[in-house]
Scaffold this motif. Structure first.
Motif, short mmCIF file in Angstrom:
data_model
loop_
_atom_site.label_atom_id
_atom_site.label_comp_id
_atom_site.label_asym_id
_atom_site.label_seq_id
_atom_site.Cartn_x
_atom_site.Cartn_y
_atom_site.Cartn_z
N LYS A 1 -0.76 10.31 -4.42
CA LYS A 1 -1.46 9.33 -5.23
C LYS A 1 -1.34 7.96 -4.58
CE LYS A 1 -2.00 7.55 -9.92
NZ LYS A 1 -1.53 7.62 -11.33
N ARG A 2 -2.49 7.31 -4.37
CA ARG A 2 -2.51 6.03 -3.68
C ARG A 2 -2.45 4.87 -4.68
NH1 ARG A 2 -3.64 6.02 1.53
NH2 ARG A 2 -4.44 3.88 1.41
N HIS A 3 -1.70 3.82 -4.30
CA HIS A 3 -1.59 2.61 -5.10
C HIS A 3 -1.75 1.40 -4.19
CE1 HIS A 3 0.01 4.60 -8.75
NE2 HIS A 3 0.65 5.38 -7.90
N SER B 1 7.12 -2.64 -6.71
CA SER B 1 6.27 -2.73 -5.53
C SER B 1 5.19 -1.65 -5.44
CB SER B 1 7.12 -2.68 -4.26
OG SER B 1 7.72 -1.40 -4.12
N VAL B 2 5.20 -0.66 -6.34
CA VAL B 2 4.16 0.37 -6.32
C VAL B 2 3.00 -0.02 -7.22
CG1 VAL B 2 3.59 2.76 -6.84
CG2 VAL B 2 5.73 2.23 -5.70
N ASP C 1 0.87 -1.18 0.00
CA ASP C 1 0.00 0.00 0.00
C ASP C 1 0.91 1.22 0.00
OD1 ASP C 1 -2.86 -1.12 0.44
OD2 ASP C 1 -1.65 -2.14 1.95
N THR C 2 0.74 2.07 -1.02
CA THR C 2 1.67 3.17 -1.26
C THR C 2 0.93 4.48 -1.44
OG1 THR C 2 3.10 1.60 -2.45
CG2 THR C 2 3.56 3.96 -2.74
N THR C 3 1.49 5.53 -0.88
CA THR C 3 1.06 6.89 -1.21
C THR C 3 2.27 7.60 -1.80
OG1 THR C 3 -0.52 6.92 0.62
CG2 THR C 3 0.07 9.03 -0.35
N ASP C 4 2.20 7.86 -3.10
CA ASP C 4 3.31 8.46 -3.84
C ASP C 4 2.95 9.90 -4.17
OD1 ASP C 4 5.43 9.09 -5.44
OD2 ASP C 4 5.00 7.62 -7.01
#
Length: 220
Positions: A107-109, A154-155, A101-104
């Motif tokens: 932007k969430r992925h 991993s994103v 679980d990513t917040t870049d």
């Protein structure tokens, strides 16, 4: 720095950091062991965040959990923020599950990979597909044992093709001591330098961006 150049550097930084845990065959341990560590992230020597790695090994199964928190500032203003929590589960040398679980930068992925029979099912931001069963996570936290491999970013789950070269044993400063580690170099879609301790766990990673800035993670 020009806005377009700044954005290009930050995008590359995000890519390096996101793919910056396991990229190889897991070596089974004789009994259950758990190891945790913190790596400090720097850009040209300036601290920008950290990564924590926790690896739990049994005779057949390995679980690796990683958490990355980064913040890049320019002229005192935060221009980039990256946060990711990921988990990888292995059965011997076979990947069973990968989740992140990513917040870049706002932007969430969401990424989920699971083994379904003889294949891997990938759900990347609700886009479901089947990928080659020998694909490996590109998080690089455990020592690689391949010459060429397909890695899962991993994103967003896109695939990367890399070659790993074992440079050899070196001594590097870790905290207040000198540690004997194994050095690897990646080429292809990734061009990182990686160092692993005797347990095969990452202690240092270094990348060079297009602006020649050096991004480095080093064990505290």
């Amino acid at each position: 720095m020009q806005p377009m150049l700044t954005r290009r550097i930050l995008v590359q930084l995000a890519s390096m950091l996101a793919i910056g845990g396991i990229a190889g065959w897991i070596q089974p341990a004789a009994s259950q062991t758990t190891a945790s560590r913190t790596l400090v992230a720097t850009r040209n020597g300036t601290e920008i965040g950290m990564e924590t790695i926790s690896v739990d090994r049994t005779s057949r199964h390995t679980t690796a959990k990683m958490s990355v928190h980064l913040q890049v500032k320019m002229l005192g203003i935060t221009v980039y923020r990256f946060e990711q929590d990921s988990t990888e589960t292995w059965n011997g040398d076979q990947l069973d599950e990968l989740s992140s679980d990513t917040t870049d930068n706002g932007k969430r992925h969401t990424l989920r990979v699971s083994r379904q029979g003889s294949s891997l099912q990938r759900d990347a931001d609700s886009m479901v597909s089947t990928i080659t069963p020998d694909s490996l996570p590109a998080t690089l936290c455990l020592e690689p044992h391949f010459q060429t491999a397909t890695l899962i970013h991993s994103v967003d789950g896109h695939l990367l093709h890399v070659t790993a070269q074992k440079v050899g044993m070196e001594r590097i400063p870790i905290g207040n001591t000198q540690a004997e580690v194994t050095h690897y170099m990646l080429s292809g879609d990734l061009t990182d330098d990686l160092w692993y301790d005797a347990d095969g766990t990452l202690v240092q990673r270094r990348s060079t961006a297009t602006d020649h800035s050096v991004i480095q993670f080093t064990m505290r």
